[in-house]
Design a protein around this motif. Sequence first.
Motif, PDB file in Angstrom:
ATOM      1  N   ARG A  64       0.528  14.593   1.380  1.00 32.43           N
ATOM      2  CA  ARG A  64       0.567  13.719   2.558  1.00 32.43           C
ATOM      3  C   ARG A  64       1.949  13.161   2.818  1.00 32.43           C
ATOM      4  NH1 ARG A  64      -3.262   8.638   1.651  1.00 32.43           N
ATOM      5  NH2 ARG A  64      -1.704   7.608   2.923  1.00 32.43           N
ATOM      6  N   SER A  65       2.863  13.288   1.861  1.00 29.18           N
ATOM      7  CA  SER A  65       4.197  12.756   2.127  1.00 29.18           C
ATOM      8  C   SER A  65       5.121  13.828   2.704  1.00 29.18           C
ATOM      9  CB  SER A  65       4.797  12.145   0.852  1.00 29.18           C
ATOM     10  OG  SER A  65       5.087  13.165  -0.058  1.00 29.18           O
ATOM     11  N   ILE A  66       4.643  15.069   2.795  1.00 24.86           N
ATOM     12  CA  ILE A  66       5.445  16.138   3.393  1.00 24.86           C
ATOM     13  C   ILE A  66       4.996  16.324   4.849  1.00 24.86           C
ATOM     14  CG2 ILE A  66       5.923  18.612   3.299  1.00 24.86           C
ATOM     15  CD1 ILE A  66       5.562  18.427   0.264  1.00 24.86           C
ATOM     16  N   PRO A  67       5.943  16.363   5.794  1.00 27.30           N
ATOM     17  CA  PRO A  67       5.572  16.464   7.208  1.00 27.30           C
ATOM     18  C   PRO A  67       4.763  17.727   7.511  1.00 27.30           C
ATOM     19  CG  PRO A  67       7.900  15.945   6.973  1.00 27.30           C
ATOM     20  CD  PRO A  67       7.393  16.236   5.618  1.00 27.30           C
ATOM     21  N   GLU A  68       3.909  17.628   8.509  1.00 38.48           N
ATOM     22  CA  GLU A  68       3.043  18.752   8.882  1.00 38.48           C
ATOM     23  C   GLU A  68       3.855  20.012   9.182  1.00 38.48           C
ATOM     24  OE1 GLU A  68       1.687  16.541  12.023  1.00 38.48           O
ATOM     25  OE2 GLU A  68       0.060  15.555  10.948  1.00 38.48           O
ATOM     26  N   LEU A  69       4.954  19.823   9.917  1.00 36.34           N
ATOM     27  CA  LEU A  69       5.771  20.981  10.298  1.00 36.34           C
ATOM     28  C   LEU A  69       6.264  21.730   9.060  1.00 36.34           C
ATOM     29  CD1 LEU A  69       7.078  22.475  12.670  1.00 36.34           C
ATOM     30  CD2 LEU A  69       9.036  20.987  12.446  1.00 36.34           C
ATOM     31  N   VAL A  70       6.648  20.983   8.020  1.00 40.24           N
ATOM     32  CA  VAL A  70       7.127  21.609   6.785  1.00 40.24           C
ATOM     33  C   VAL A  70       5.985  22.368   6.114  1.00 40.24           C
ATOM     34  CG1 VAL A  70       8.238  21.195   4.560  1.00 40.24           C
ATOM     35  CG2 VAL A  70       8.873  19.825   6.546  1.00 40.24           C
ATOM     36  N   HIS A  71       4.790  21.771   6.113  1.00 35.91           N
ATOM     37  CA  HIS A  71       3.624  22.479   5.576  1.00 35.91           C
ATOM     38  C   HIS A  71       3.433  23.806   6.290  1.00 35.91           C
ATOM     39  CE1 HIS A  71       1.509  19.897   2.724  1.00 35.91           C
ATOM     40  NE2 HIS A  71       1.958  18.858   3.411  1.00 35.91           N
ATOM     41  N   VAL A  72       3.536  23.771   7.611  1.00 37.71           N
ATOM     42  CA  VAL A  72       3.334  24.988   8.401  1.00 37.71           C
ATOM     43  C   VAL A  72       4.331  26.055   7.981  1.00 37.71           C
ATOM     44  CG1 VAL A  72       3.489  25.983  10.708  1.00 37.71           C
ATOM     45  CG2 VAL A  72       2.292  23.820  10.368  1.00 37.71           C
ATOM     46  N   PHE A  73       5.571  25.656   7.736  1.00 39.50           N
ATOM     47  CA  PHE A  73       6.573  26.651   7.348  1.00 39.50           C
ATOM     48  C   PHE A  73       6.421  27.101   5.901  1.00 39.50           C
ATOM     49  CE2 PHE A  73       9.392  27.853  10.692  1.00 39.50           C
ATOM     50  CZ  PHE A  73       9.038  26.971  11.693  1.00 39.50           C
ATOM     51  N   ILE A  74       5.866  26.251   5.055  1.00 40.40           N
ATOM     52  CA  ILE A  74       5.565  26.700   3.691  1.00 40.40           C
ATOM     53  C   ILE A  74       4.569  27.863   3.769  1.00 40.40           C
ATOM     54  CG2 ILE A  74       4.429  26.087   1.524  1.00 40.40           C
ATOM     55  CD1 ILE A  74       5.512  23.249   1.883  1.00 40.40           C
TER      56      ILE A  74
ATOM     57  N   ALA B  11      21.837  22.314  -1.622  1.00 37.06           N
ATOM     58  CA  ALA B  11      21.744  20.857  -1.634  1.00 37.06           C
ATOM     59  C   ALA B  11      23.009  20.232  -1.038  1.00 37.06           C
ATOM     60  CB  ALA B  11      21.534  20.360  -3.061  1.00 37.06           C
ATOM     61  N   HIS B  12      24.147  20.788  -1.425  1.00 37.36           N
ATOM     62  CA  HIS B  12      25.420  20.282  -0.921  1.00 37.36           C
ATOM     63  C   HIS B  12      25.496  20.457   0.602  1.00 37.36           C
ATOM     64  CE1 HIS B  12      29.588  19.125  -1.256  1.00 37.36           C
ATOM     65  NE2 HIS B  12      29.913  20.138  -0.464  1.00 37.36           N
ATOM     66  N   PHE B  13      25.019  21.606   1.056  1.00 35.84           N
ATOM     67  CA  PHE B  13      25.060  21.899   2.483  1.00 35.84           C
ATOM     68  C   PHE B  13      24.145  20.961   3.270  1.00 35.84           C
ATOM     69  CE2 PHE B  13      23.741  24.171   6.297  1.00 35.84           C
ATOM     70  CZ  PHE B  13      24.923  24.741   6.743  1.00 35.84           C
ATOM     71  N   MET B  14      22.993  20.638   2.670  1.00 39.90           N
ATOM     72  CA  MET B  14      21.990  19.875   3.411  1.00 39.90           C
ATOM     73  C   MET B  14      22.168  18.360   3.330  1.00 39.90           C
ATOM     74  SD  MET B  14      18.644  22.234   2.721  1.00 39.90           S
ATOM     75  CE  MET B  14      17.487  20.969   3.019  1.00 39.90           C
ATOM     76  N   ALA B  15      23.009  17.896   2.404  1.00 36.54           N
ATOM     77  CA  ALA B  15      23.124  16.449   2.199  1.00 36.54           C
ATOM     78  C   ALA B  15      23.473  15.654   3.467  1.00 36.54           C
ATOM     79  CB  ALA B  15      24.133  16.174   1.085  1.00 36.54           C
ATOM     80  N   PRO B  16      24.487  16.093   4.240  1.00 35.89           N
ATOM     81  CA  PRO B  16      24.800  15.307   5.452  1.00 35.89           C
ATOM     82  C   PRO B  16      23.622  15.265   6.422  1.00 35.89           C
ATOM     83  CG  PRO B  16      26.464  17.011   5.053  1.00 35.89           C
ATOM     84  CD  PRO B  16      25.365  17.251   4.091  1.00 35.89           C
ATOM     85  N   ALA B  17      22.880  16.390   6.502  1.00 34.37           N
ATOM     86  CA  ALA B  17      21.732  16.432   7.404  1.00 34.37           C
ATOM     87  C   ALA B  17      20.640  15.471   6.955  1.00 34.37           C
ATOM     88  CB  ALA B  17      21.190  17.851   7.492  1.00 34.37           C
ATOM     89  N   ALA B  18      20.505  15.317   5.626  1.00 35.79           N
ATOM     90  CA  ALA B  18      19.520  14.365   5.109  1.00 35.79           C
ATOM     91  C   ALA B  18      19.877  12.953   5.551  1.00 35.79           C
ATOM     92  CB  ALA B  18      19.466  14.447   3.588  1.00 35.79           C
ATOM     93  N   ILE B 190      12.212  24.001  -0.664  1.00 34.61           N
ATOM     94  CA  ILE B 190      11.869  23.151  -1.808  1.00 34.61           C
ATOM     95  C   ILE B 190      12.627  21.824  -1.706  1.00 34.61           C
ATOM     96  CG2 ILE B 190      12.091  22.903  -4.321  1.00 34.61           C
ATOM     97  CD1 ILE B 190      11.599  25.930  -4.531  1.00 34.61           C
ATOM     98  N   LEU B 191      13.911  21.905  -1.323  1.00 36.33           N
ATOM     99  CA  LEU B 191      14.700  20.675  -1.224  1.00 36.33           C
ATOM    100  C   LEU B 191      14.167  19.756  -0.130  1.00 36.33           C
ATOM    101  CD1 LEU B 191      18.286  22.030  -1.849  1.00 36.33           C
ATOM    102  CD2 LEU B 191      17.105  20.265  -3.162  1.00 36.33           C
ATOM    103  N   VAL B 192      13.762  20.350   1.000  1.00 35.43           N
ATOM    104  CA  VAL B 192      13.184  19.521   2.066  1.00 35.43           C
ATOM    105  C   VAL B 192      11.945  18.799   1.539  1.00 35.43           C
ATOM    106  CG1 VAL B 192      12.024  19.569   4.303  1.00 35.43           C
ATOM    107  CG2 VAL B 192      14.076  20.926   3.970  1.00 35.43           C
ATOM    108  N   CYS B 193      11.084  19.564   0.844  1.00 33.68           N
ATOM    109  CA  CYS B 193       9.873  18.955   0.290  1.00 33.68           C
ATOM    110  C   CYS B 193      10.227  17.838  -0.688  1.00 33.68           C
ATOM    111  CB  CYS B 193       9.021  19.999  -0.420  1.00 33.68           C
ATOM    112  SG  CYS B 193       8.280  21.189   0.699  1.00 33.68           S
ATOM    113  N   LEU B 194      11.216  18.103  -1.564  1.00 33.63           N
ATOM    114  CA  LEU B 194      11.623  17.094  -2.537  1.00 33.63           C
ATOM    115  C   LEU B 194      12.092  15.818  -1.843  1.00 33.63           C
ATOM    116  CD1 LEU B 194      13.568  18.829  -5.449  1.00 33.63           C
ATOM    117  CD2 LEU B 194      11.471  17.470  -5.550  1.00 33.63           C
ATOM    118  N   PHE B 195      12.889  16.017  -0.796  1.00 31.23           N
ATOM    119  CA  PHE B 195      13.416  14.873  -0.039  1.00 31.23           C
ATOM    120  C   PHE B 195      12.273  13.977   0.428  1.00 31.23           C
ATOM    121  CE2 PHE B 195      14.458  13.131   4.186  1.00 31.23           C
ATOM    122  CZ  PHE B 195      15.593  12.396   3.895  1.00 31.23           C
ATOM    123  N   PHE B 196      11.266  14.603   1.037  1.00 33.40           N
ATOM    124  CA  PHE B 196      10.173  13.798   1.577  1.00 33.40           C
ATOM    125  C   PHE B 196       9.278  13.233   0.490  1.00 33.40           C
ATOM    126  CE2 PHE B 196      11.332  16.040   5.479  1.00 33.40           C
ATOM    127  CZ  PHE B 196      11.423  14.942   6.316  1.00 33.40           C
TER     128      PHE B 196
END
Lengths: 236, 227
Positions: A64-74, B11-18, B190-196
């Motif tokens: 639930r802490s991962i956005p829906e859009l990210v789930h869709v792309f997973i 991770a280095h590439f995505m840090a500013p975007a985060a 994976i990094l996007v997921c980790l971030f959230f």
Amino acid sequence: MNEQDLQRLLGYVPDLAGGLFYTIVLTPIAMASATILGVLFAIGLNAPRRIIRTPIQWFIEVARSIPELVHVFIWYEAFAIMGLVLPAIAAGIGALTVVFGAFLGEVIRAGVLAVEPTQWESGQVLGMSRWTIWRRVILPQALRTVLPVWSSYYISMYKATALLGLITVPDLLFRARGLASQNFRHFEIYTIVLVLYFIVGKASLAIIRRYERRLRVDVPKSEELTLLRHPLADHT
Amino acid sequence: MDGLERFLDVAHFMAPAAVTTLLVALVSFPGALTVAAIVTVPRIHRIPVISWLADQYVDFVRTTPLLLHLFFVYFALPFVGIRVEPITAGVLTLSLHVGAYQSEVLKAAYHAVPRGLVEAADVLGMSRLVRLRRVMLPLALRVALPGLANSMIEILMDTVILSVVAVVEIFYSRTLYFYQFFAGRIESLILVCLFFVIIGVPAGRLVRRLERRFTIPGSGSEPARIL
């Protein structure tokens, strides 16, 4: 509005009708599978063994802490890279099932807690198996209790299906983008589509509310239930 | 480049975007609150036509997808002469969208203050301002706080939508990385997921703690029972 305008607007009908069909059909399908997953989660969260409960709790919190859009792309992209190529529509429904299943799992668990504990004992006294008690005694009551919350998730699901347009599921939003990129009448097309979404959404809401009233039961509100209600649910 | 090296590179590439993601969320939150405040006032005090419009607005937002709102603001509005940058379109859309949900929270909080208390404050001769400050706000904020905190998380999660109009936030930066290096799709996801997860899980727990702490004892879901 002259003849030409009318011709053009009529030209949208086949595309928009097709898109509308997808949007309308996707929601109940995804919601049904999410509800089934939610029920399984709720049963798991109620398990006596911690070894079953804890992983489910973790999974729900992460999902639930991962956005829906990210789930869709997973489901659509990552699974394909790892060798599991799903059709866009299956990936989309799978992703939405997991997200909403996680939310509904907690909601339904709260509904289960609101069922009087004596109901369990009564079931046992009648010689019912654990599974029969769940199916015939606990779940019918728990699901009715959480119905108002469930319906606000239903509308959330209806909105979330628009994300599937991004992975080429030909829903209303996908068709709108297609039409707009053909004739560059973005304003006209997006206005029509917004109105369509609004009408269908309001209609679904009205239908759900009617069933809700018919099925409503007054259960004493446990503290747990008020804690876990949809934070953004309507308070009407 | 092998496993860990690739990971660090992504991770280095995505840090500013985060950071952009966080900033968009931070800027949108007060925007949403402003929208919520403007919409909630006519929804509480019945004003003909305006109240109806405010209700319709909230219903409209609640039944139409955020993605479509963003497309409308970014792709459709330029055709009627309103042209905005992608990031502005994103912040605007998020504010308008989440504001409607916050309005529900604020409305519920307002109704959580029992009429009797307000009347009692009047009888004690409190001025409107004192009544607001000492009676209404302490109760209403207590009810509203968890919901507002939750909407902050919602905004953060919704920012990924901005990737569709090419705002370089965390989710779009992974597309950019792939376009540049033709690699790292799994790592970046994976990094996007980790971030959230790193932000979302503790934040979610905090909100639930707030809910438990601030629930007015005995009020249940019917705040009127407080007296």
